[in-house]
Design an enzyme around this catalytic site. Structure first.
Site, PDB file in Angstrom:
ATOM      1  N   ASN A   1     -78.578-102.529  -1.448  1.00 16.03           N
ATOM      2  CA  ASN A   1     -79.383-103.161  -2.491  1.00 16.03           C
ATOM      3  C   ASN A   1     -78.668-102.850  -3.800  1.00 16.03           C
ATOM      4  OD1 ASN A   1     -81.138-103.480  -4.732  1.00 16.03           O
ATOM      5  ND2 ASN A   1     -82.890-103.587  -3.360  1.00 16.03           N
TER       6      ASN A   1
ATOM      7  N   GLU B   1     -81.139-108.009  -3.736  1.00 19.31           N
ATOM      8  CA  GLU B   1     -81.392-108.015  -5.178  1.00 19.31           C
ATOM      9  C   GLU B   1     -80.127-108.382  -5.948  1.00 19.31           C
ATOM     10  OE1 GLU B   1     -84.169-104.389  -6.099  1.00 19.31           O
ATOM     11  OE2 GLU B   1     -84.586-106.006  -7.514  1.00 19.31           O
TER      12      GLU B   1
ATOM     13  N   ASP C   1     -82.764-104.196   2.686  1.00 19.51           N
ATOM     14  CA  ASP C   1     -83.780-103.391   2.027  1.00 19.51           C
ATOM     15  C   ASP C   1     -85.098-103.733   2.704  1.00 19.51           C
ATOM     16  OD1 ASP C   1     -85.659-102.176   0.482  1.00 19.51           O
ATOM     17  OD2 ASP C   1     -84.867-102.879  -1.439  1.00 19.51           O
TER      18      ASP C   1
ATOM     19  N   ASN D   1     -87.866-101.854   2.472  1.00 23.11           N
ATOM     20  CA  ASN D   1     -88.950-101.453   1.570  1.00 23.11           C
ATOM     21  C   ASN D   1     -90.121-100.784   2.281  1.00 23.11           C
ATOM     22  OD1 ASN D   1     -88.705-101.522  -1.269  1.00 23.11           O
ATOM     23  ND2 ASN D   1     -88.572-103.748  -1.265  1.00 23.11           N
TER      24      ASN D   1
ATOM     25  N   ASP E   1     -83.660 -98.468   3.350  1.00 18.70           N
ATOM     26  CA  ASP E   1     -82.615 -99.433   3.700  1.00 18.70           C
ATOM     27  C   ASP E   1     -82.153 -99.110   5.119  1.00 18.70           C
ATOM     28  OD1 ASP E   1     -81.933-100.763   0.865  1.00 18.70           O
ATOM     29  OD2 ASP E   1     -82.314 -98.602   0.602  1.00 18.70           O
TER      30      ASP E   1
ATOM     31  N   ASP F   1     -80.073 -98.233  -7.908  1.00 18.57           N
ATOM     32  CA  ASP F   1     -81.046 -97.212  -7.491  1.00 18.57           C
ATOM     33  C   ASP F   1     -81.037 -97.015  -5.969  1.00 18.57           C
ATOM     34  OD1 ASP F   1     -82.079 -99.796  -7.395  1.00 18.57           O
ATOM     35  OD2 ASP F   1     -84.042 -99.271  -8.186  1.00 18.57           O
ATOM     36  N   HIS F   2     -80.266 -97.845  -5.259  1.00 20.33           N
ATOM     37  CA  HIS F   2     -80.062 -97.676  -3.813  1.00 20.33           C
ATOM     38  C   HIS F   2     -78.593 -97.307  -3.574  1.00 20.33           C
ATOM     39  CE1 HIS F   2     -83.774 -99.984  -2.428  1.00 20.33           C
ATOM     40  NE2 HIS F   2     -83.738-100.242  -3.721  1.00 20.33           N
TER      41      HIS F   2
END
Length: 261
Positions: free
Chosen positions: A10, A37, A150, A152, A222, A251-252
């Site tokens: 991501n 994303e 991802d 989530n 993930d 952030d991933h």
DNA sequence: ATGGTAGAGCATCTA
């Protein structure tokens, strides 16, 4: 015996993360990388940069949000975007598939869900139900298939840094975990977890937590899923935290898996 | 203390 290295990331904007992505491709030379994303409309996808690195691109973008892509150094066939179930209106760019080296790869950016009780959370659960139908209608659990991206959802308490604090919230709600279990029960193995049973492995750290990465306050959301026979050919799976130390990281971070076919 | 940061694209939404 053929080696296949695949990964998911991501990137939180493919354009902002282009340097980190290309560095990773050059360093690891994966056969394919799934991105989520991407936050780029199709006409803004940086095709030329990937071409220079030896990768073809399949992308499904929209303005500002979401967006998924697969980059591959092998030919991609059977490229598909979205569920194709004519129920999705308006369409959010969260699913793309392509067949690479004879293996179908489904790349998803599962909705985040905001908070239980919200429209976004209901949308997330509906989306997961549609994803299960998508697998049932298009694939067979006895055939090779990869589902990655991802997701989530943290499947187990060891996949969240503070499971008691987050129990019942978006990303760690029993209804989401049940949906994920239901999809996995169709025929998927979480290959990272199968090969790395110990706690403390995360793929996402909230930007908003100070020192979240150094204190390892993360989530493992993930995932790479393979159908059972293919999963038996997975020889390694790992999370690469190194890109998190670069300037302006996502952030991933990257999750990878290697198969011997 | 119910915060905090990041990205897109241009006010605010999403995560």
């Amino acid at each position: 015996m053929k080696k296949l290295l695949i990964a998911t990331f991501n990137c939180n904007s493919v354009r902002s993360r282009l340097g980190i992505i290309l560095d990773w491709l050059y360093a690891h030379n994966p056969d394919a990388l799934c991105l989520q994303e991407t936050k780029a409309q199709d006409h803004d996808f940086p095709v030329a940069a990937f071409d220079d690195a030896g990768y073809d691109c399949a992308f499904h973008g929209q303005k500002s949000y979401n967006g998924v892509a697969i980059v591959s150094r092998h030919e991609m066939s059977d490229i598909g975007k979205g569920f194709g179930d004519d129920a999705e209106s308006p369409e959010q760019a969260r699913l793309i598939r392509a067949t690479i080296c004879g293996i179908p790869v489904v790349n998803t950016y599962v909705p985040q869900g905001f908070e239980p009780g919200s429209d976004k959370f209901r949308y997330k659960l509906e989306w997961l139900a549609r994803l299960k139908k998508y697998f049932e209608n298009n694939f067979h659990p006895d055939e090779p298939l990869l589902w990655m991206g991802d997701i989530n959802i943290a499947p187990e308490p060891i996949d969240v840094y503070a499971p008691d604090e987050f129990e019942g919230g978006a990303g760690f709600h029993p209804d989401e975990r049940a949906s994920l279990k239901d999809i996995a029960a169709w025929g998927f193995v979480d290959v990272f977890r199968a090969l790395n049973p110990e706690p403390g492995h995360y793929s996402f750290w909230d930007y908003r937590l100070r020192g979240g990465l150094s204190r390892n306050l993360g989530w493992r959301i993930d995932h790479i899923y393979a159908t059972r026979l293919l999963a038996e050919q997975c020889v390694a799976s790992w999370i690469d935290t190194a890109p998190r130390s670069k300037e302006k990281p996502s952030d991933h971070t990257f999750v990878a898996a290697e198969f011997r076919l």
